[in-house]
Scaffold this motif. Structure first.
Motif, PDB file in Angstrom:
ATOM      1  N   LEU A  66      -3.991 -22.044  18.682  1.00  0.00           N
ATOM      2  CA  LEU A  66      -2.870 -22.309  19.583  1.00  0.00           C
ATOM      3  C   LEU A  66      -3.081 -21.631  20.931  1.00  0.00           C
ATOM      4  O   LEU A  66      -2.839 -22.222  21.984  1.00  0.00           O
ATOM      5  N   LYS A  67      -3.563 -20.376  20.899  1.00  0.00           N
ATOM      6  CA  LYS A  67      -3.820 -19.656  22.142  1.00  0.00           C
ATOM      7  C   LYS A  67      -4.877 -20.374  22.977  1.00  0.00           C
ATOM      8  O   LYS A  67      -4.749 -20.493  24.200  1.00  0.00           O
ATOM      9  N   ALA A  68      -5.938 -20.846  22.305  1.00  0.00           N
ATOM     10  CA  ALA A  68      -7.000 -21.559  23.017  1.00  0.00           C
ATOM     11  C   ALA A  68      -6.463 -22.852  23.628  1.00  0.00           C
ATOM     12  O   ALA A  68      -6.782 -23.198  24.779  1.00  0.00           O
ATOM     13  N   ALA A  69      -5.614 -23.555  22.866  1.00  0.00           N
ATOM     14  CA  ALA A  69      -5.043 -24.804  23.368  1.00  0.00           C
ATOM     15  C   ALA A  69      -4.114 -24.547  24.554  1.00  0.00           C
ATOM     16  O   ALA A  69      -4.104 -25.306  25.527  1.00  0.00           O
ATOM     17  N   GLU A  70      -3.340 -23.449  24.467  1.00  0.00           N
ATOM     18  CA  GLU A  70      -2.436 -23.110  25.571  1.00  0.00           C
ATOM     19  C   GLU A  70      -3.226 -22.768  26.829  1.00  0.00           C
ATOM     20  O   GLU A  70      -2.829 -23.131  27.941  1.00  0.00           O
ATOM     21  N   THR A  71      -4.351 -22.053  26.658  1.00  0.00           N
ATOM     22  CA  THR A  71      -5.190 -21.711  27.806  1.00  0.00           C
ATOM     23  C   THR A  71      -5.770 -22.972  28.450  1.00  0.00           C
ATOM     24  O   THR A  71      -5.780 -23.114  29.676  1.00  0.00           O
ATOM     25  N   THR A  72      -6.248 -23.890  27.598  1.00  0.00           N
ATOM     26  CA  THR A  72      -6.794 -25.150  28.109  1.00  0.00           C
ATOM     27  C   THR A  72      -5.729 -25.958  28.830  1.00  0.00           C
ATOM     28  O   THR A  72      -5.970 -26.519  29.914  1.00  0.00           O
ATOM     29  N   LYS A 126      -3.028 -24.818  30.267  1.00  0.00           N
ATOM     30  CA  LYS A 126      -2.683 -24.158  31.531  1.00  0.00           C
ATOM     31  C   LYS A 126      -3.706 -24.479  32.606  1.00  0.00           C
ATOM     32  O   LYS A 126      -3.368 -24.716  33.770  1.00  0.00           O
ATOM     33  N   THR A 127      -4.992 -24.500  32.202  1.00  0.00           N
ATOM     34  CA  THR A 127      -6.064 -24.820  33.149  1.00  0.00           C
ATOM     35  C   THR A 127      -5.935 -26.254  33.652  1.00  0.00           C
ATOM     36  O   THR A 127      -6.072 -26.532  34.856  1.00  0.00           O
ATOM     37  N   LEU A 128      -5.639 -27.157  32.719  1.00  0.00           N
ATOM     38  CA  LEU A 128      -5.531 -28.571  33.092  1.00  0.00           C
ATOM     39  C   LEU A 128      -4.316 -28.828  33.982  1.00  0.00           C
ATOM     40  O   LEU A 128      -4.392 -29.602  34.947  1.00  0.00           O
ATOM     41  N   THR A 129      -3.183 -28.184  33.654  1.00  0.00           N
ATOM     42  CA  THR A 129      -1.971 -28.413  34.444  1.00  0.00           C
ATOM     43  C   THR A 129      -2.065 -27.791  35.837  1.00  0.00           C
ATOM     44  O   THR A 129      -1.401 -28.236  36.767  1.00  0.00           O
ATOM     45  N   SER A 130      -2.881 -26.723  35.972  1.00  0.00           N
ATOM     46  CA  SER A 130      -3.018 -26.088  37.282  1.00  0.00           C
ATOM     47  C   SER A 130      -4.013 -26.827  38.173  1.00  0.00           C
ATOM     48  O   SER A 130      -4.021 -26.637  39.390  1.00  0.00           O
ATOM     49  N   ALA A 131      -4.869 -27.639  37.571  1.00  0.00           N
ATOM     50  CA  ALA A 131      -5.854 -28.400  38.357  1.00  0.00           C
ATOM     51  C   ALA A 131      -5.169 -29.604  39.007  1.00  0.00           C
ATOM     52  O   ALA A 131      -4.202 -30.152  38.481  1.00  0.00           O
ATOM     53  N   PRO A 132      -5.651 -30.013  40.178  1.00  0.00           N
ATOM     54  CA  PRO A 132      -5.036 -31.169  40.846  1.00  0.00           C
ATOM     55  C   PRO A 132      -5.305 -32.459  40.081  1.00  0.00           C
ATOM     56  O   PRO A 132      -6.335 -32.605  39.418  1.00  0.00           O
ATOM     57  N   THR A 133      -4.384 -33.400  40.199  1.00  0.00           N
ATOM     58  CA  THR A 133      -4.587 -34.698  39.556  1.00  0.00           C
ATOM     59  C   THR A 133      -5.647 -35.474  40.332  1.00  0.00           C
ATOM     60  O   THR A 133      -6.032 -35.093  41.445  1.00  0.00           O
TER      61      THR A 133
END
Length: 204
Positions: free
Chosen positions: A94-100, A102-109
């Motif tokens: 779950l922690k790994a998925a949350e980190t991923t 967070k990374t994806l949501t912070s990256a521009p579309t």
């Protein structure tokens, strides 16, 4: 007898108790010393079980299905261990998925990234055009304009040297009582000198 009463109580309740619990639950029929002595005697004779939890002894009756109960406890222990390991594994996942995430949501579309690239290209083209104009320009500054620029440069240069000297004096004053090196002090204050960044003034 106290021994029989204590044994009957443990068998009837079929729960583990400490000496203090048994004494209280028998409503003071026997003193704590008597209860403790009889509990130890029953445990030594194999009529009850005694387990040590830290510094406290806990006693329980040995029922007819005790062997099955022990096996059941062992099964539950194994199940608990398995579930604990599974929980830890799922938590890490779950922690790994949350980190991923967070990374994806912070990256521009993709749309946003394309827009940023287009803006950067437009700005580059504008700057290149301006640079080309300046390089090909044949305009010459007048003597007054040049004098104004040079005077402003001299003023700024004097002010820069004045402030640099003040800063150097302050640092030297601090270093007189500072136990570490000058480099360490500069690092702690996040200060970069001209020499550190290879900055050189252009003279007139």
């Amino acid at each position: 007898m106290a021994s029989e009463a204590i044994l009957k109580y443990l068998v009837d309740t079929n729960r583990p108790y400490s000496c203090a619990d048994v004494t209280v639950n028998l409503r003071g029929a026997y003193t704590k010393t008597v209860v403790q002595k009889n509990l130890d005697a029953l445990a030594e004779s194999g009529k009850i079980k005694c387990k040590l939890y830290g510094k406290q002894k806990v006693y329980a009756a040995i029922q007819l299905d005790n062997q099955e109960a022990e096996n059941d406890v062992e099964d539950y222990d194994a199940l608990f261990k398995t579930l604990t390991e599974t929980l830890a594994e799922k938590s890490n996942g779950l922690k790994a998925a949350e980190t991923t995430l967070k990374t994806l949501t912070s990256a521009p579309t993709t749309t946003s990234a394309k827009s940023q690239i287009a803006e950067a290209r437009t700005r580059i083209e504008s700057l290149e055009a301006k640079l080309g104009t300046l390089r090909n320009s044949t305009e010459v500054l007048s003597a007054d304009e040049k004098a104004t620029i040079m005077n402003a440069h001299d003023t700024m240069l004097r002010e820069y040297r004045k402030r640099k000297r003040i800063c150097s004096d302050i640092l030297e004053a601090i270093l007189e009582g500072y136990p570490k090196t000058k480099k360490t002090l500069l690092d702690e204050l996040c200060i970069e000198t001209d020499e550190m960044v290879d900055f050189k003034l252009m003279s007139n």
